[in-house]
Design a protein around this motif. Structure first.
Motif, PDB file in Angstrom:
ATOM      1  N   LYS A  23       0.818  -1.214   0.000  1.00  0.00           N
ATOM      2  CA  LYS A  23       0.000   0.000   0.000  1.00  0.00           C
ATOM      3  C   LYS A  23       0.849   1.260   0.000  1.00  0.00           C
ATOM      4  O   LYS A  23       0.503   2.252  -0.644  1.00  0.00           O
ATOM      5  N   SER A  24       1.985   1.237   0.695  1.00  0.00           N
ATOM      6  CA  SER A  24       2.839   2.428   0.750  1.00  0.00           C
ATOM      7  C   SER A  24       3.347   2.815  -0.636  1.00  0.00           C
ATOM      8  O   SER A  24       3.449   3.998  -0.969  1.00  0.00           O
ATOM      9  N   THR A  25       3.664   1.803  -1.457  1.00  0.00           N
ATOM     10  CA  THR A  25       4.109   2.075  -2.833  1.00  0.00           C
ATOM     11  C   THR A  25       3.000   2.727  -3.641  1.00  0.00           C
ATOM     12  O   THR A  25       3.221   3.724  -4.344  1.00  0.00           O
ATOM     13  N   ALA A  26       1.789   2.167  -3.531  1.00  0.00           N
ATOM     14  CA  ALA A  26       0.656   2.721  -4.280  1.00  0.00           C
ATOM     15  C   ALA A  26       0.339   4.143  -3.843  1.00  0.00           C
ATOM     16  O   ALA A  26       0.079   5.016  -4.682  1.00  0.00           O
ATOM     17  N   GLU A  27       0.368   4.389  -2.550  1.00  0.00           N
ATOM     18  CA  GLU A  27       0.022   5.728  -2.053  1.00  0.00           C
ATOM     19  C   GLU A  27       1.007   6.775  -2.535  1.00  0.00           C
ATOM     20  O   GLU A  27       0.626   7.911  -2.839  1.00  0.00           O
ATOM     21  N   ARG A  28       2.280   6.412  -2.644  1.00  0.00           N
ATOM     22  CA  ARG A  28       3.266   7.372  -3.163  1.00  0.00           C
ATOM     23  C   ARG A  28       2.952   7.755  -4.594  1.00  0.00           C
ATOM     24  O   ARG A  28       3.066   8.933  -4.978  1.00  0.00           O
ATOM     25  N   LEU A  30      -0.085   7.548  -6.046  1.00  0.00           N
ATOM     26  CA  LEU A  30      -1.365   8.257  -6.073  1.00  0.00           C
ATOM     27  C   LEU A  30      -1.210   9.705  -5.599  1.00  0.00           C
ATOM     28  O   LEU A  30      -1.959  10.591  -6.041  1.00  0.00           O
ATOM     29  N   ARG A  31      -0.249   9.967  -4.722  1.00  0.00           N
ATOM     30  CA  ARG A  31       0.009  11.335  -4.262  1.00  0.00           C
ATOM     31  C   ARG A  31       0.932  12.086  -5.215  1.00  0.00           C
ATOM     32  O   ARG A  31       1.202  13.266  -5.003  1.00  0.00           O
ATOM     33  N   GLU A  33       4.122  11.438  -5.650  1.00  0.00           N
ATOM     34  CA  GLU A  33       5.474  11.522  -5.123  1.00  0.00           C
ATOM     35  C   GLU A  33       6.467  10.719  -5.969  1.00  0.00           C
ATOM     36  O   GLU A  33       7.673  10.968  -5.902  1.00  0.00           O
ATOM     37  N   PHE A  78      -2.106  -4.348  -1.474  1.00  0.00           N
ATOM     38  CA  PHE A  78      -2.923  -3.299  -2.088  1.00  0.00           C
ATOM     39  C   PHE A  78      -2.968  -3.527  -3.600  1.00  0.00           C
ATOM     40  O   PHE A  78      -2.058  -4.127  -4.161  1.00  0.00           O
ATOM     41  N   LEU A  80      -3.273  -1.429  -7.159  1.00  0.00           N
ATOM     42  CA  LEU A  80      -3.191  -0.142  -7.839  1.00  0.00           C
ATOM     43  C   LEU A  80      -3.717  -0.299  -9.264  1.00  0.00           C
ATOM     44  O   LEU A  80      -3.293  -1.204  -9.983  1.00  0.00           O
ATOM     45  N   ARG A 194      -7.158   4.491  -7.638  1.00  0.00           N
ATOM     46  CA  ARG A 194      -7.517   3.599  -6.543  1.00  0.00           C
ATOM     47  C   ARG A 194      -8.794   2.871  -6.929  1.00  0.00           C
ATOM     48  O   ARG A 194      -9.836   3.518  -7.138  1.00  0.00           O
TER      49      ARG A 194
END
Length: 203
Positions: A23-28, A30-31, A33, A78, A80, A194
């Motif tokens: 999930k941390s990879t996906a959130e980066r 999606l933001r 980053e 997660f 993506l 997402r």
């Protein structure tokens, strides 16, 4: 090694791809980053090096992510989503695309013979459980061969993967059949998203 129907190698529409990851990879992504997922360059990547997705199959991506968690490779499974423009696509549902891979294999074997080195082998009890070292080498060689000949590179590779147990005795369907896409040109990735709640089904 161009096919006689090469003008039809350009796909006219977008597809949805799904990538299982932490999930941390996906959130980066999606933001914003990070611009893109990292290329895979393993020696057994069966469609060669690139970024891998399950086409239209978030549930299978989640299964894979859950399996990676069980192996201790990721902490929080997660899925993506990605909008993919296939563009110039080596489509292995197509006879002409398959012939190009066969030609690539023949050229690769000849090259190994000339240098006196044995070629890589696919290793494993069944094709879906194999370390696809030969397949990876063939696809990567095909890209190099085209580049040396000044032929247009492929942006993506799309192929069926027959996986898992038969659905019932003597079935032609298997439990984990899916379509995989390998993206080689990040311009094909038009955006990440997402998936909506419940879209991935159960693992």
């Amino acid at each position: 090694m161009p096919g006689i129907w090469s003008e039809y190698e350009f796909q006219p529409s977008f597809v949805l791809g799904f990538h299982g990851c932490d999930k941390s990879t996906a959130e980066r992504l999606l933001r914003g980053e990070e611009p893109h997922l990292k290329w895979s360059e393993k020696k057994y990547d069966w469609l060669g090096h690139g970024i891998y997705f399950w086409e239209g199959n978030p549930g299978r991506a989640l299964q894979w992510a859950n399996h990676r968690q069980q192996e201790g490779k990721i902490a929080d499974p997660f899925v993506l989503g990605a909008i993919i423009d296939l563009k110039h696509c080596l489509d292995l549902f197509d006879g002409d695309g398959l012939q190009q891979v066969a030609d690539g294999h023949r050229e690769l074997i000849e090259t190994f013979k000339k240098i006196g080195t044995p070629p890589p082998k696919n290793l494993g009890p069944t094709p879906d459980k194999a370390g696809r070292f030969l397949d990876c080498a063939v696809i990567n060689y095909l890209h190099t061969y085209r580049e040396l000949r000044g032929e247009l590179p492929y942006d993506t590779i799309r192929a069926p993967f027959l996986e898992g147990r038969p659905l019932y005795p003597r079935a032609g369907f298997r439990k984990h059949n899916h379509i995989q896409i390998c993206v080689r040109e990040t311009a094909c990735l038009k955006g990440y998203f997402r998936p909506i709640a419940g879209a991935c089904g159960s693992a």
